[in-house]
Write a protein that holds these residues in place. Structure first.
Motif, short mmCIF file in Angstrom:
data_model
loop_
_atom_site.label_atom_id
_atom_site.label_comp_id
_atom_site.label_asym_id
_atom_site.label_seq_id
_atom_site.Cartn_x
_atom_site.Cartn_y
_atom_site.Cartn_z
N GLY A 64 -1.54 4.90 0.77
CA GLY A 64 -0.12 5.21 0.84
C GLY A 64 0.19 6.42 -0.01
O GLY A 64 -0.51 6.71 -0.98
N ILE A 92 5.35 -8.19 7.45
CA ILE A 92 4.53 -7.61 8.51
C ILE A 92 3.08 -7.58 8.03
O ILE A 92 2.63 -6.59 7.48
CB ILE A 92 4.96 -6.18 8.88
CG1 ILE A 92 5.46 -5.42 7.63
CG2 ILE A 92 5.96 -6.15 9.98
CD1 ILE A 92 5.50 -3.93 7.84
N ILE A 110 0.85 -1.20 0.00
CA ILE A 110 0.00 0.00 0.00
C ILE A 110 0.88 1.24 0.00
O ILE A 110 0.59 2.24 -0.66
CB ILE A 110 -0.94 0.00 1.22
CG1 ILE A 110 -1.82 -1.25 1.21
CG2 ILE A 110 -1.81 1.27 1.23
CD1 ILE A 110 -2.59 -1.45 2.51
N LEU A 111 1.98 1.13 0.72
CA LEU A 111 2.93 2.24 0.77
C LEU A 111 3.78 2.31 -0.49
O LEU A 111 3.86 3.35 -1.15
CB LEU A 111 3.83 2.07 2.01
CG LEU A 111 4.95 3.07 2.19
CD1 LEU A 111 4.39 4.48 2.33
CD2 LEU A 111 5.78 2.72 3.41
N LEU A 131 -0.80 6.17 5.06
CA LEU A 131 0.33 5.28 5.28
C LEU A 131 1.58 5.94 4.73
O LEU A 131 1.77 6.04 3.51
CB LEU A 131 0.05 3.95 4.57
CG LEU A 131 0.82 2.75 5.06
CD1 LEU A 131 0.69 2.57 6.56
CD2 LEU A 131 0.32 1.50 4.36
N CYS A 132 2.40 6.43 5.64
CA CYS A 132 3.58 7.22 5.28
C CYS A 132 4.84 6.39 5.38
O CYS A 132 5.78 6.58 4.62
CB CYS A 132 3.65 8.42 6.22
SG CYS A 132 5.13 9.40 6.00
N GLY A 133 4.86 5.47 6.32
CA GLY A 133 6.05 4.65 6.51
C GLY A 133 5.70 3.40 7.29
O GLY A 133 4.66 3.32 7.94
N MET A 134 6.55 2.39 7.16
CA MET A 134 6.36 1.16 7.92
C MET A 134 7.72 0.75 8.43
O MET A 134 8.23 -0.31 8.10
CB MET A 134 5.75 0.08 7.03
CG MET A 134 4.40 0.50 6.48
SD MET A 134 3.51 -0.83 5.68
CE MET A 134 2.58 -1.48 7.06
N MET A 168 14.79 1.56 3.16
CA MET A 168 14.06 0.82 2.15
C MET A 168 14.81 0.85 0.83
O MET A 168 14.82 -0.14 0.09
CB MET A 168 12.67 1.42 2.01
CG MET A 168 11.72 0.51 1.29
SD MET A 168 10.03 0.61 1.90
CE MET A 168 9.62 2.31 1.63
N ASP A 170 12.84 -6.03 5.98
CA ASP A 170 12.36 -6.98 4.98
C ASP A 170 11.63 -8.16 5.57
O ASP A 170 11.22 -9.05 4.84
CB ASP A 170 13.51 -7.48 4.10
CG ASP A 170 13.23 -7.13 2.64
OD1 ASP A 170 12.22 -6.46 2.38
OD2 ASP A 170 14.00 -7.55 1.76
N GLY A 185 9.00 -2.65 9.38
CA GLY A 185 9.26 -3.74 8.45
C GLY A 185 10.39 -3.47 7.48
O GLY A 185 10.52 -4.18 6.49
N TYR A 186 11.19 -2.49 7.74
CA TYR A 186 12.21 -2.13 6.75
C TYR A 186 13.35 -3.13 6.66
O TYR A 186 14.15 -3.05 5.74
CB TYR A 186 12.76 -0.73 7.04
CG TYR A 186 11.81 0.38 6.62
CD1 TYR A 186 10.59 0.12 6.03
CD2 TYR A 186 12.15 1.71 6.83
CE1 TYR A 186 9.73 1.14 5.66
CE2 TYR A 186 11.29 2.74 6.47
CZ TYR A 186 10.10 2.44 5.88
OH TYR A 186 9.26 3.46 5.52
#
Lengths: 342, 342
Positions: free
Chosen positions: B282, B265, A273-274, B253-256, B56, B262, B259-260
């Motif tokens: 996103g 999530i 989604i991001l 959704l700006c960032g996660m 990322m 890899d 889960g960067y």
């Protein structure tokens, strides 16, 4: 003389999978026409609509509508005729659709009257007002127009593609110049979706055990990626479609029938989604009443002219409703699932 | 006489967690002013911006930007001064921000010149143009305005609340009349978010091992539910916020960052998107350049007047960048993470 009204009640809430024991058939009396109160309308149901959303309402869980009450008549859309009326807007013999529930007759009054709508059956069959020219068709129209908003040349994927909603989504998207890929369960449904409904391709999800396999199949028939998704199933189907979404893709979340038995169905890769800047939006057709007139006009015109095809699976008699409903949840219906009462 | 330019390159892609061994420091020469080609500008960097998105880009995976090339200077925002110029729009002594990368000097020409922007440091410090009045601030402004779109009186939740983006989101939402709840890591950050930034409440996610616990804590400080979410973290934080979303809630959704590295999530309860009719979208700030001027104007005015507070963590010297970056990914920074080069 009083008529008997047979009704199906919600007897108990399902634990996991729903069964016929969750329902109970009872008999009551229909009021004689002379006993109607002013403003009341007595409707005899010809068809009862069975829809996936009903399964979610059987659970006592937060959702967009309050749960179906225990011991009450199962809610549901109905099509029938007015057999007695003490309301100036409704005449005996009128063909009407409304939300009469799982019963043979309904006394309609109060706020429910607002949902009772007279229909013209000269060009569109009565049963279609529960399908392609009713709630399922409008659901397709609203989700496609408001959320997926596809441009000509874009690729749209529809799950439960042979169903009442999915078949309308795909045909409307084709009419808007899109390339359309369906996902359906079994070779017969896939053949129907392509040969009869005119989709560009259809994938049989039963041939795929996991999202990776379904995703690879989708990539073969949509090598340019997916721009819009009208999602009726959720679970691994949604995971597979998301993995193929192009940047700025739109996903209209209409149903998640794969999870209606209350098992958890996580979304595998929300990071997409991001990274692909997707929009994922849930909607309920009854909250967009302002769009119904425009939607119904297009749907009725397309059905009358033969441009919008649909198929029905019809169970006979009220007593057949629970088994037909449970069968539909497992995909044993083909097209719109109805129960014929008259 | 030539000056030495120290640079940090991406030496290898991380397998799982990134380490300092993924980076390599090298030295090159800076061209003498007389050696600049027509149209080139030589910038000496005072500050290097470290941002989560860089993690990322270290992966060779599909994302909104191509992966950072191996063996090339790490990309990144920079603030500095023009020390030589053969371009009519840029004069020696100008304070500028741009995308100069992890190095002490940059020769800017070609398309990169479009990103080189002269800034006024009379009321706003140079470093703030990499934070509250730069990409992180505009990210906050765009996601809040375009997706969360909160009305006065609504409740907005922001994760990574003490960070460069989150702190701006919360203060802007307060300025728009919202109730604002932050989620941050540790008691110091939470105290800062409430006492200094003026959020209504802040939850320390380190006190919660799972989404259910975090969700219950959120319900206590937002008993009326959550209308908007600006999500920087993902994973269990997003799961907990989603469980508290009101009908028609919006999630930007700006960032996660969770889960960067890899690892997968999944989103635990996508069904809530349907049942609560949520919108989850996103976005990438660089794709909304039309909004930057309006955003920067409000952000600069608020920083200059003291209405928009921010905090910086400043590492000293280019060689400190990799460790500072890795620390930021684990939340060891407090506010905007910078590297001071001059």
């Amino acid at each position: 003389m009083s008529l008997t009204n047979r009704q199906i009640l919600l007897a108990s809430r399902p634990v996991g999978k729903a069964t016929v024991d969750n329902f109970r058939l009872v008999e009551t009396l229909v009021p004689a026409p002379a006993d109607l109160a002013p403003g009341q309308v007595l409707v005899r149901h010809h068809y009862l609509s069975l829809d996936p959303y009903m399964r979610m309402r059987m659970n006592d869980a937060r959702s967009y509508a309050p749960p179906q009450a225990l011991g009450a008549v199962m809610v549901g859309g109905t099509a029938g005729e007015v057999v007695a009326s003490r309301h100036p807007n409704h005449a005996v013999g009128d063909r009407v659709v409304g939300g009469g529930g799982w019963q043979e007759y309904a006394v309609v009054d109060g706020p429910a009257l607002a949902m009772l709508r007279k229909v013209d059956t000269s060009k569109v069959p009565l049963s279609a007002y529960l399908g392609a020219v009713g709630m399922p068709g409008v659901t397709a129209w609203v989700g496609l127009s408001m959320i997926v908003a596809p441009k000509a040349g874009e690729t749209v994927v529809v799950s439960a593609a042979s169903g009442a909603v999915g078949s309308a989504v795909g045909q409307l998207a084709k009419a808007r110049g899109c390339r359309v890929v369906g996902i359906a369960g079994g070779p017969d449904k896939c053949a129907y979706v392509v040969d009869r409904l005119g989709f560009d391709a259809c994938i049989d999800h039963r041939q795929h055990r996991d999202a990776a396999s379904l995703s690879a199949a989708l990539k073969q028939v949509a090598p340019g990626g997916v721009d819009g998704n009208f999602e009726n199933v959720g679970g691994l189907v949604l995971d597979a479609v998301m993995a193929n979404m192009n940047d700025f893709g739109r996903i209209a979340l209409c149903g998640m029938i794969s999870g209606y038995n209350d098992e958890p169905i996580p979304l595998a890769q929300p990071r997409l989604i991001l990274t692909a800047r997707l929009k994922l939006q849930g909607f309920i057709v009854s909250e967009h009443m302002n769009l119904w007139p425009q939607a119904l006009q297009e749907l009725a015109q397309r059905v009358a002219s033969g441009q919008l095809q649909y198929r029905e699976t019809i169970a006979q008699g009220l007593q057949a409703a629970p088994a037909a409903f449970l069968g539909m949840l497992e995909g044993r219906n083909f097209g719109k699932q109805l129960v014929k009462l008259v």
